[in-house]
Design an enzyme around this catalytic site. Sequence first.
Site, PDB file in Angstrom:
ATOM      1  N   ASP A  45     -20.656 -65.214  48.662  1.00 20.70           N
ATOM      2  CA  ASP A  45     -20.866 -66.207  49.724  1.00 20.70           C
ATOM      3  C   ASP A  45     -22.146 -67.006  49.460  1.00 20.70           C
ATOM      4  OD1 ASP A  45     -21.016 -67.337  52.533  1.00 20.70           O
ATOM      5  OD2 ASP A  45     -19.248 -66.069  52.682  1.00 20.70           O
ATOM      6  N   HIS A  86     -23.903 -67.368  56.550  1.00 16.71           N
ATOM      7  CA  HIS A  86     -22.530 -66.875  56.517  1.00 16.71           C
ATOM      8  C   HIS A  86     -22.400 -65.537  55.784  1.00 16.71           C
ATOM      9  CE1 HIS A  86     -18.117 -67.425  55.487  1.00 16.71           C
ATOM     10  NE2 HIS A  86     -18.129 -67.731  56.766  1.00 16.71           N
ATOM     11  N   SER A 260     -13.173 -65.909  58.531  1.00 14.18           N
ATOM     12  CA  SER A 260     -14.328 -65.356  57.790  1.00 14.18           C
ATOM     13  C   SER A 260     -14.733 -64.002  58.339  1.00 14.18           C
ATOM     14  CB  SER A 260     -15.542 -66.274  57.950  1.00 14.18           C
ATOM     15  OG  SER A 260     -15.465 -67.342  57.078  1.00 14.18           O
TER      16      SER A 260
END
Lengths: 545, 84
Positions: A45, A86, A260
């Site tokens: 990520d 994230h 996600s």
Amino acid sequence: SLVVPTDPWFSKQWYMNKEIQQDLNILKAWNQGLTGRGVVISILDDGIEKDHPDLWANYDPLASYDFNDYDPDPQPRYTPNDENRHGTRCAGEVSATANNGFCGAGVAFNARIGGVRMLDGAITDIVEAQSLSLQPQHIHIYSASWGPEDDGRTVDGPGLLTQEAFRRGVTKGRQGLGTLFIWASGNGGLHYDNCNCDGYTNSIHTLSVGSTTRQGRVPWYSEACASTFTTTFSSGVVTDPQIVTTDLHHQCTDKHTGTSASAPLAAGMIALALEANPLLTWRDLQHLVVRASRPAQLQAEDWRINGVGRQVSHHYGYGLLDAGLLVDLARVWLPTKPQKKCAIRVVHTPTPILPRMLVPKNVTACSDGSRRRLIRSLEHVQVQLSLSYSRRGDLEIFLTSPMGTRSTLVAIRPLDISGQGYNNWIFMSTHYWDEDPQGLWTLGLENKGYYFNTGTLYYYTLLLYGTAEDMTARPQAPQVTSRARACVQRDTEGLCQESHSPLSILAGLCLISSQQWWWLYSHPQQPVTEGQASCHPPVTPAAAA
Amino acid sequence: QAPIYVSSWAVRVTKGYQEAERLARKFGFVNLGQIFPDDQYFHLRHRGVAQQSLTPHWGHRLRLKKDPKVRWFEQQTLRRRVKR
């Protein structure tokens, strides 16, 4: 007497704290002592805040790298609006430390966690391939919550190097058992996107995870497609609760959202299964996920019963993943026999596409010439095709199996006005899992848009993957793993410090070390012998028929 | 969308690291190392090439194509990837 983490935010973790009746059933696995110990997961990520109070204890530098700046430190780049939060959020879902008085608990709170920084810069095929093939003998599970644009008009997938990384991962990674690639199915619901137009979720090498809300509804961002395997919880409308995890700047959040958030929950649950049985291959785990997913309370208009009696949906795959069931099945799972591949060329001359067209093909061959059937039980089914079409998004493509299961390979995508058609694209479906492939397969193409659309089908090949064993006739096996004895002496990383190799054979049983225990692995039908190189039947790459 | 080419190449050479180094020296690339562990695929970058371009670099394409030790190569393009 459930073992419940004492972390202050655990009460907010509604998807695993028994606040709702049918949750992910993670407490059941924890109460069997399974917490991901010995399993290594890497989050691909925008980086990972490795010094976060809830992550540092489980942080694994060997499972981490920065492919944006080419250095070993995956710390995120901090910006005023925290756009690189994230990866840290995904990591906490998997492996936030439990019982430390901070945030909540990760699904596999004793698993080691790494992060690969690769989304915060120029992304190329090289960057993706290097990320997906980082330390394949050390990392067991890669979790990815990204992909091509979910704008309802893109058809894109992995490049040649990334495809090679997947192939090498499943054939050579994890000492030949195959690394696990867990993928978020996509957030393009608002744009009527279809995850079968994403070559990552659509790959047979990834395990694609969709989302459901706390109420068991299809979230507004969810994409439907035939390649989704399973589902975990995530956010929904603004009033629905979201996912609790770690956040940048040593913070906690209860606002993690989208698909996600679903993939890392599944990655953590698979880590629990790997702790229960470390010898599972990448295909064993796909079989187990199919069996450990249940329709539960999930609402959709398209639940269907496939040819072997399982309910399956394009929104949820086989349904809500159940960690308790997954680890129970993992303990008794006998290795899946080698994967076979059968390629059937159906159309190889240009054929005009009619407004509604059916292309039938009777499959009888699929044998190795000795009348022995290569595939008795299907796993993935793919349709590889090239076609031109005046407006790609108007064309619906579906496939019906000999057992009558119909799956939509791509539904209409109103925003996809491309006139480029599909160039050698491969659509995948998981809906025929364990069905018998023999009989009539029918590919359907239907214009669901502009009346005057035209096109040509240039070629179509049906690709069947599966195994010679009748998976529906498997007897209930006794437990195949058992804890032989506790590890007495450990090194600073918690690994057993004893003279045995990690995998050794003892009196017809495999002896495997994980962090906490030595495991005895028995296989009643295939007792292992002294000198055998592996405790597992050989994992052979697909052989074309 | 038109591909955007960058100043990186993936190159496959038969004889591993030494061959990649020779190639890098010969054509002015920087060898950034293996793409897969213990393998023949290498990541080469050229500092004299525009970092982003709408056309592939024809000169390096020609040179790599002509080199008998190069089994495969690909100038890299940007990939649009979104977090979900």
